[in-house]
Write a protein that holds these residues in place. Structure first.
Motif, PDB file in Angstrom:
ATOM      1  N   LEU A   1      11.908  39.786 -22.524  1.00 52.00           N
ATOM      2  CA  LEU A   1      11.656  39.729 -20.940  1.00 52.00           C
ATOM      3  C   LEU A   1      12.882  40.385 -19.666  1.00 52.00           C
ATOM      4  CD1 LEU A   1      11.194  36.529 -21.508  1.00 52.00           C
ATOM      5  CD2 LEU A   1       9.313  38.125 -21.265  1.00 52.00           C
ATOM      6  N   CYS A   2      14.041  40.351 -19.866  1.00 50.87           N
ATOM      7  CA  CYS A   2      14.729  40.934 -19.239  1.00 50.87           C
ATOM      8  C   CYS A   2      14.934  42.588 -19.181  1.00 50.87           C
ATOM      9  CB  CYS A   2      16.115  40.876 -19.700  1.00 50.87           C
ATOM     10  SG  CYS A   2      17.625  40.793 -18.246  1.00 50.87           S
ATOM     11  N   ARG A   3      14.589  43.048 -20.276  1.00 48.06           N
ATOM     12  CA  ARG A   3      14.133  44.415 -20.469  1.00 48.06           C
ATOM     13  C   ARG A   3      12.769  45.068 -19.641  1.00 48.06           C
ATOM     14  NH1 ARG A   3      17.806  47.362 -19.794  1.00 48.06           N
ATOM     15  NH2 ARG A   3      17.023  49.399 -20.722  1.00 48.06           N
ATOM     16  N   LEU A   4      11.399  44.533 -20.631  1.00 48.82           N
ATOM     17  CA  LEU A   4      10.628  45.086 -19.413  1.00 48.82           C
ATOM     18  C   LEU A   4      10.591  44.736 -18.555  1.00 48.82           C
ATOM     19  CD1 LEU A   4       7.989  43.145 -22.443  1.00 48.82           C
ATOM     20  CD2 LEU A   4       8.664  45.146 -22.317  1.00 48.82           C
ATOM     21  N   ALA A   5      11.625  43.313 -17.387  1.00 51.88           N
ATOM     22  CA  ALA A   5      11.184  43.326 -16.765  1.00 51.88           C
ATOM     23  C   ALA A   5      11.837  44.388 -15.578  1.00 51.88           C
ATOM     24  CB  ALA A   5      11.842  41.827 -16.515  1.00 51.88           C
ATOM     25  N   SER A   6      12.730  44.829 -16.145  1.00 50.43           N
ATOM     26  CA  SER A   6      14.648  45.943 -16.004  1.00 50.43           C
ATOM     27  C   SER A   6      13.213  47.943 -16.605  1.00 50.43           C
ATOM     28  CB  SER A   6      15.055  46.065 -16.892  1.00 50.43           C
ATOM     29  OG  SER A   6      16.334  45.106 -16.360  1.00 50.43           O
ATOM     30  N   LYS A   7      11.871  47.516 -17.214  1.00 48.37           N
ATOM     31  CA  LYS A   7      11.556  48.869 -17.132  1.00 48.37           C
ATOM     32  C   LYS A   7      10.711  49.125 -16.355  1.00 48.37           C
ATOM     33  CE  LYS A   7      12.619  48.909 -22.248  1.00 48.37           C
ATOM     34  NZ  LYS A   7      13.249  49.925 -22.286  1.00 48.37           N
ATOM     35  N   ALA A   8       9.864  47.848 -15.971  1.00 50.43           N
ATOM     36  CA  ALA A   8       8.505  47.448 -15.108  1.00 50.43           C
ATOM     37  C   ALA A   8       8.977  48.042 -13.652  1.00 50.43           C
ATOM     38  CB  ALA A   8       7.863  46.217 -14.683  1.00 50.43           C
TER      39      ALA A   8
ATOM     40  N   ASP B   1      15.875  42.244 -10.042  1.00 56.23           N
ATOM     41  CA  ASP B   1      16.343  42.682 -11.028  1.00 56.23           C
ATOM     42  C   ASP B   1      17.614  41.208 -12.037  1.00 56.23           C
ATOM     43  OD1 ASP B   1      16.138  43.699 -14.052  1.00 56.23           O
ATOM     44  OD2 ASP B   1      17.538  45.676 -13.022  1.00 56.23           O
ATOM     45  N   SER B   2      18.538  41.341 -10.482  1.00 62.24           N
ATOM     46  CA  SER B   2      19.158  40.685 -10.719  1.00 62.24           C
ATOM     47  C   SER B   2      18.822  39.116 -10.961  1.00 62.24           C
ATOM     48  CB  SER B   2      20.685  41.346  -9.643  1.00 62.24           C
ATOM     49  OG  SER B   2      20.732  42.273  -9.844  1.00 62.24           O
ATOM     50  N   PHE B   3      18.305  38.957 -10.172  1.00 55.70           N
ATOM     51  CA  PHE B   3      17.571  37.720  -9.538  1.00 55.70           C
ATOM     52  C   PHE B   3      16.458  37.066 -10.896  1.00 55.70           C
ATOM     53  CE2 PHE B   3      14.284  33.979  -9.239  1.00 55.70           C
ATOM     54  CZ  PHE B   3      14.841  34.144  -8.375  1.00 55.70           C
ATOM     55  N   ILE B   4      15.877  37.860 -11.821  1.00 56.53           N
ATOM     56  CA  ILE B   4      15.718  37.580 -13.176  1.00 56.53           C
ATOM     57  C   ILE B   4      16.249  37.188 -14.356  1.00 56.53           C
ATOM     58  CG2 ILE B   4      13.762  38.683 -15.121  1.00 56.53           C
ATOM     59  CD1 ILE B   4      11.959  40.313 -12.294  1.00 56.53           C
ATOM     60  N   GLY B   5      16.996  38.415 -14.729  1.00 52.72           N
ATOM     61  CA  GLY B   5      18.791  38.093 -15.424  1.00 52.72           C
ATOM     62  C   GLY B   5      19.568  37.371 -15.647  1.00 52.72           C
ATOM     63  N   THR B   6      19.781  36.277 -14.411  1.00 51.89           N
ATOM     64  CA  THR B   6      19.987  35.259 -13.843  1.00 51.89           C
ATOM     65  C   THR B   6      19.607  33.846 -14.404  1.00 51.89           C
ATOM     66  OG1 THR B   6      21.547  36.088 -11.754  1.00 51.89           O
ATOM     67  CG2 THR B   6      21.615  33.645 -12.318  1.00 51.89           C
ATOM     68  N   SER B   7      18.624  34.503 -13.775  1.00 52.04           N
ATOM     69  CA  SER B   7      17.110  33.223 -13.979  1.00 52.04           C
ATOM     70  C   SER B   7      17.283  32.631 -15.275  1.00 52.04           C
ATOM     71  CB  SER B   7      16.372  33.591 -13.557  1.00 52.04           C
ATOM     72  OG  SER B   7      16.039  33.313 -12.184  1.00 52.04           O
ATOM     73  N   LEU B   8      17.048  33.988 -15.920  1.00 48.88           N
ATOM     74  CA  LEU B   8      17.195  33.880 -17.733  1.00 48.88           C
ATOM     75  C   LEU B   8      18.162  33.327 -18.051  1.00 48.88           C
ATOM     76  CD1 LEU B   8      14.863  37.147 -18.450  1.00 48.88           C
ATOM     77  CD2 LEU B   8      14.085  34.900 -18.726  1.00 48.88           C
TER      78      LEU B   8
ATOM     79  N   GLY C   1      19.118  39.492 -32.574  1.00 45.63           N
ATOM     80  CA  GLY C   1      18.056  38.739 -32.066  1.00 45.63           C
ATOM     81  C   GLY C   1      18.271  39.345 -30.641  1.00 45.63           C
ATOM     82  N   ALA C   2      19.341  39.567 -30.095  1.00 45.69           N
ATOM     83  CA  ALA C   2      19.090  40.384 -28.693  1.00 45.69           C
ATOM     84  C   ALA C   2      18.974  42.123 -29.228  1.00 45.69           C
ATOM     85  CB  ALA C   2      20.415  40.536 -28.079  1.00 45.69           C
ATOM     86  N   CYS C   3      19.434  42.494 -29.785  1.00 43.13           N
ATOM     87  CA  CYS C   3      18.873  43.663 -30.443  1.00 43.13           C
ATOM     88  C   CYS C   3      17.724  44.291 -30.500  1.00 43.13           C
ATOM     89  CB  CYS C   3      20.229  43.818 -31.247  1.00 43.13           C
ATOM     90  SG  CYS C   3      21.539  44.432 -30.392  1.00 43.13           S
ATOM     91  N   ALA C   4      17.846  42.701 -31.418  1.00 44.68           N
ATOM     92  CA  ALA C   4      15.802  42.869 -31.882  1.00 44.68           C
ATOM     93  C   ALA C   4      15.067  43.040 -30.291  1.00 44.68           C
ATOM     94  CB  ALA C   4      15.224  41.734 -32.719  1.00 44.68           C
ATOM     95  N   GLY C   5      15.148  42.157 -29.353  1.00 45.62           N
ATOM     96  CA  GLY C   5      14.835  42.156 -28.527  1.00 45.62           C
ATOM     97  C   GLY C   5      14.669  42.958 -27.429  1.00 45.62           C
ATOM     98  N   ALA C   6      15.242  44.341 -27.326  1.00 44.21           N
ATOM     99  CA  ALA C   6      15.876  45.109 -26.642  1.00 44.21           C
ATOM    100  C   ALA C   6      15.066  46.453 -27.445  1.00 44.21           C
ATOM    101  CB  ALA C   6      17.109  45.997 -26.141  1.00 44.21           C
ATOM    102  N   ILE C   7      15.321  46.899 -28.495  1.00 43.62           N
ATOM    103  CA  ILE C   7      14.006  47.178 -29.275  1.00 43.62           C
ATOM    104  C   ILE C   7      12.580  47.488 -29.110  1.00 43.62           C
ATOM    105  CG2 ILE C   7      14.122  48.446 -31.231  1.00 43.62           C
ATOM    106  CD1 ILE C   7      16.802  48.077 -32.082  1.00 43.62           C
ATOM    107  N   LEU C   8      12.514  45.863 -29.677  1.00 43.76           N
ATOM    108  CA  LEU C   8      11.327  45.530 -29.224  1.00 43.76           C
ATOM    109  C   LEU C   8      10.306  46.232 -27.609  1.00 43.76           C
ATOM    110  CD1 LEU C   8      10.569  42.276 -30.757  1.00 43.76           C
ATOM    111  CD2 LEU C   8       9.400  44.810 -31.931  1.00 43.76           C
ATOM    112  N   SER C   9      11.161  45.649 -26.937  1.00 43.07           N
ATOM    113  CA  SER C   9      10.771  46.322 -25.498  1.00 43.07           C
ATOM    114  C   SER C   9      10.367  47.665 -25.094  1.00 43.07           C
ATOM    115  CB  SER C   9      11.764  46.342 -24.388  1.00 43.07           C
ATOM    116  OG  SER C   9      12.942  46.637 -24.382  1.00 43.07           O
ATOM    117  N   VAL C  10      11.019  48.646 -26.420  1.00 46.85           N
ATOM    118  CA  VAL C  10      10.389  49.464 -25.958  1.00 46.85           C
ATOM    119  C   VAL C  10       8.998  50.544 -26.218  1.00 46.85           C
ATOM    120  CG1 VAL C  10      11.061  52.447 -27.036  1.00 46.85           C
ATOM    121  CG2 VAL C  10      12.376  50.935 -26.509  1.00 46.85           C
TER     122      VAL C  10
END
Length: 266
Positions: A167-174, A187-194, A233-242
């Motif tokens: 979710l964080c990476r999708l938000a950053s890409k958007a 972007d910082s607010f979304i990341g901090t909220s998560l 976990g984290a790397c899989a989430g990031a790679i899936l965001s692509v």
């Protein structure tokens, strides 16, 4: 706890950011700008800055609550977004670049290694500062055995870190695609909220280097469980965001029809 202790923690984090800026300045002056070396130095400095500040944020969260922790983290992420340049202090961003053909496996591995070295080695500096016990919140912390933040099973923790990172990476890409006004703040607010949302479950690290520097070998999980949660976990989430971000329905939802159509044409 007194506000004086919070002030000392804040001053330490400001000092870490200032020291990192000085290190960047010296690196630019002393190291040639060509080749991989300056890139690796920049990544190591960014990772050291990130982890040093987050070590102190643990003190803040333990003594002044998650809300104070969130405010400090929000301000820090805005600052880092302005001064880090091409550095990310996070290995999965380079994995994303590898998937999209923007970097090589060698550069990805070297950047990740530099980040690990910078993040893990900085603890000795933090430990000396805690040993001085300038604040009451630092008493006994320098040589205290650490405890893991994982409060759920490793597989649930991996899912939390993975989904939140996605979710964080999708938000950053958007945000990067739309370039809205105050995009860095959003972007910082979304990341901090998560991070805050996951704080009491997995710790909300969303960065393998940060999690390893702060919590590797701590009581509460095995090293294998740590790898499953914070690396896989984290790397899989990031790679899936692509590939997910390239889906038409996702782009229409996040960046609008025009950008979605443009992506398809490209």
């Amino acid at each position: 706890m007194s506000l004086a202790s919070l002030g000392i923690s804040a001053l330490f984090m400001v000092g870490c950011c200032a020291a990192a800026q000085i290190a960047r300045f010296l690196s630019q002056r002393l190291v040639t700008r060509e080749g991989i070396v300056p890139i690796l130095i920049n990544e190591a400095i960014a990772a050291a800055e990130l982890c040093a500040c987050c070590f102190e944020l643990i003190i803040v969260a333990d003594n002044f609550g998650v809300s104070t922790y969130a405010v400090c983290l929000f301000l820090l992420t805005i600052w880092w977004g302005r001064v880090w340049g091409d550095a990310s202090a996070c290995p999965y961003t380079h994995m994303e670049d590898l998937v999209e053909g923007r970097t090589s496996f060698k550069e990805m591995a070297l950047r990740s290694w530099a980040e690990l070295m910078g993040g893990c080695c900085v603890y000795r500096i933090v430990q000396v500062f805690w040993w001085l016990e300038l604040a009451e919140t630092h008493r006994g912390r320098a040589f205290e055995a650490c405890n893991a933040d994982l409060q759920v099973s490793p597989y649930v923790g991996a899912a939390i870190e993975g989904v939140a990172t996605l979710l964080c990476r999708l938000a950053s890409k958007a945000i990067g695609a739309k370039e809205p006004r105050f995009g860095s703040y959003i972007d910082s607010f979304i990341g901090t909220s998560l991070v805050v949302a996951a704080f009491n479950f997995s710790g909300g690290y969303f960065n393998p280097v940060l999690a390893t520097a702060l919590k590797w070998g701590c009581r509460g999980h095995t090293n294998l469980e740590h790898i499953i949660v914070y690396w896989i976990g984290a790397c899989a989430g990031a790679i899936l965001s692509v590939p997910i971000f390239k889906l038409g329905v996702v782009r229409r939802l996040l960046v609008g029809d025009d950008n979605g159509s443009k992506a398809k044409k490209e």
